[in-house]
Design a protein around this motif. Structure first.
Motif, mmCIF file in Angstrom:
data_model
loop_
_atom_site.group_PDB
_atom_site.id
_atom_site.type_symbol
_atom_site.label_atom_id
_atom_site.label_comp_id
_atom_site.label_asym_id
_atom_site.label_seq_id
_atom_site.Cartn_x
_atom_site.Cartn_y
_atom_site.Cartn_z
ATOM 1 N N CYS A 1 6.421 -8.706 2.691
ATOM 2 C CA CYS A 1 5.754 -9.981 2.434
ATOM 3 C C CYS A 1 6.203 -11.003 3.474
ATOM 4 O O CYS A 1 7.405 -11.147 3.743
ATOM 5 N N SER B 1 -1.758 -3.115 -1.914
ATOM 6 C CA SER B 1 -1.015 -4.278 -2.387
ATOM 7 C C SER B 1 0.125 -3.867 -3.315
ATOM 8 O O SER B 1 1.233 -4.415 -3.236
ATOM 9 N N ASN C 1 -1.131 -9.328 2.353
ATOM 10 C CA ASN C 1 -2.111 -9.119 1.288
ATOM 11 C C ASN C 1 -3.499 -9.555 1.714
ATOM 12 O O ASN C 1 -4.507 -8.937 1.361
ATOM 13 N N THR D 1 -6.772 -7.193 1.958
ATOM 14 C CA THR D 1 -8.004 -7.511 1.237
ATOM 15 C C THR D 1 -9.174 -7.728 2.182
ATOM 16 O O THR D 1 -10.326 -7.446 1.834
ATOM 17 N N CYS E 1 -6.411 -14.260 -1.684
ATOM 18 C CA CYS E 1 -7.405 -13.196 -1.833
ATOM 19 C C CYS E 1 -8.810 -13.776 -1.980
ATOM 20 O O CYS E 1 -9.803 -13.084 -1.726
ATOM 21 N N CYS F 1 0.138 -9.466 -7.758
ATOM 22 C CA CYS F 1 -0.919 -9.804 -6.795
ATOM 23 C C CYS F 1 -1.960 -8.694 -6.688
ATOM 24 O O CYS F 1 -3.122 -8.959 -6.359
ATOM 25 N N ALA F 2 -1.566 -7.459 -6.947
ATOM 26 C CA ALA F 2 -2.510 -6.343 -6.855
ATOM 27 C C ALA F 2 -3.666 -6.501 -7.830
ATOM 28 O O ALA F 2 -4.799 -6.080 -7.549
ATOM 29 N N VAL G 1 -5.990 -9.031 -6.258
ATOM 30 C CA VAL G 1 -6.674 -8.357 -5.152
ATOM 31 C C VAL G 1 -7.842 -7.533 -5.681
ATOM 32 O O VAL G 1 -8.955 -7.572 -5.137
#
Length: 440
Positions: free
Chosen positions: A22, A262, A281, A285, A331, A376-377, A380
């Motif tokens: 990250c 992610s 990320n 994406t 995203c 965060c996935a 996404v």
């Protein structure tokens, strides 16, 4: 190649680059690595073994947004989260010449030493008093004998100031933005129309480098599908047992691949991602839904390259109005780019691209960033779903009207509206999110 095409390619190469981990904690690691290098250079022969001494310490000051995006995310290879271990690793094994891959030489011995520094409370992290959304200052001290520091501002790999024992070595604050005086351009200097024209007309040999996005991010996605990373969002969507829910079509495939990448990255996988605008990320994406389409339907490399360039540049353009870090989830911007790439792969033209952007801005604007983390996935995956929906509707001639919400007839005004919301309108939201996170 025209001068303008050269400028655009230079912009892409500036904003699209490999990143290991990250990018917020990586910026901390990079700053610490640079400070250590200064100390090593200035203390040759007079302080042997200083990194092993009891009075060696690391002091890091960061902006609130760096803290927010770094406090809960996995650090590659460590099984740990946060800025403390990132700073320690940067000091122990980081090399500033690697940029956003500063931890490329990570090994078991370095991880053990970095963990020791954290356990013995030799690393301190605090919030800096700065107007910059993206700010890191890492200082290295050997007791009261020697001190070295490095400052990063505005871009994750933009070292603007270095010090040793109270003396400034480098001061380059005027170069924190892209250097337009030397022929450079920023994302705000483009328009969607120019982006579309460039992506569809540039010589293939001039843009084929963008296929490295496929190489890096697809490898990361495949690792995420195989491994037990984070929330396993991508792996769960892709699982045969869940096909009665998610199906086995392009949308589920794109969501699974993108979320899997992610998952792996946020959980500390040691594979790099191809980033966009300083975010891995966002890079994932921007690219993976487009790559998923190409894999599903056998798209040739040239067509894929043009779609990826379109996707990357749209995201860079929109991000130019938001800044590197904001309260708006990245995203939203990145999936807007991938929606445009999918439109192109499905045979759409410039009007369809504009419709896809408006559909996206009218749909998921307002998704907040509450820090980088394994969750965060899920965001996404939601962004990918919206991107595909927006692209399909655009191809069917459906576009959110300028009478609705923040959408305007002019595409550039619509993008500027999004930028105002994310950079100005959500400032209080950003502060409240950080307050909640640090007080838990």
């Amino acid at each position: 190649m025209t001068a303008r095409e050269t400028e655009i390619i230079r912009l892409i190469k500036k904003e699209v680059k490999p990143a290991l981990g990250c990018t917020e904690p990586i910026a901390v690691a990079l700053s610490a690595a640079k400070a250590v290098e200064i100390m090593e250079e200035r203390c040759k022969g007079c302080c042997s073994g200083w990194r092993l001494t009891a009075d060696f310490s690391i002091n890091v000051e960061v902006s609130g947004n760096i803290l927010k995006n770094g406090m809960g995310v996995g650090i590659p290879g460590t099984g740990m989260i946060g800025l403390y271990i990132a700073a320690a690793l940067g000091a122990v094994c980081g090399k500033s010449e690697y940029g956003l891959e500063v931890l490329h030489d990570l090994d078991a011995q370095s991880i053990a030493r970095a963990k020791e520094l954290v356990e013995h409370k030799r690393v301190n992290v605090s919030i800096a008093d700065t107007p910059h959304k993206l700010y890191v200052k890492a200082g290295i001290s050997i007791g009261n004998e020697h001190k070295a520091s490095a400052v990063i501002e505005d871009d994750h790999d933009n070292i603007v100031e270095t010090w040793f024992d109270g003396n400034i070595l480098l001061s380059a604050h005027k170069e924190t933005a892209y250097d337009t005086d030397n022929g450079g351009i920023s994302g705000k200097d483009l328009t969607v129309h120019e982006i579309y024209d460039f992506a569809t007309s540039a010589a293939f040999e001039d843009i084929s480098f963008i296929l490295e996005s496929r190489a890096l991010n697809l490898t990361l996605a495949q690792e995420g599908l195989k491994g037990d990373y984070g929330l396993k969002v991508g792996r769960t969507i892709h699982a045969a047992d869940n096909r009665e829910v998610f199906g086995n079509d392009f949308m589920s495939y794109a969501m699974a691949l993108t979320a899997a990448a992610s998952d792996a990255r946020m959980a500390g996988c040691t594979l790099p991602a191809m980033s966009n605008s300083g975010s891995g990320n966002q890079g994932i994406t921007v690219t993976m839904p487009v790559i998923a389409y190409a894999l599903k339907y056998g798209t040739d490399d040239e067509t894929l390259s043009r779609a990826l360039v379109l996707s990357h540049l749209v995201a860079i353009h929109i991000k130019g109005y938001l800044g590197k870090l904001s309260a708006l989830c990245g995203c939203v911007i990145a999936s807007t780019g991938s929606s445009c790439g999918i439109v192109y792969l499905r045979g759409g033209g410039y009007p369809h691209v504009c419709s896809a952007i408006k559909n996206m801005i009218g749909n998921i604007t307002g998704m907040v960033c509450d820090g980088a983390k394994v969750g965060c996935a899920m965001k996404v995956a939601s962004g990918v779903s919206s991107a595909i929906q927006s692209a399909v509707l655009a191809m069917e001639g459906t576009c959110i009207s300028e009478h609705d919400g923040i959408i305007e007839k002019d595409i550039e005004k619509t993008i500027r509206n999004l930028g105002r919301i994310g950079s100005v309108g959500m400032q209080n939201t950003d502060s409240m999110i950080l307050d909640i996170m640090v007080c838990k």
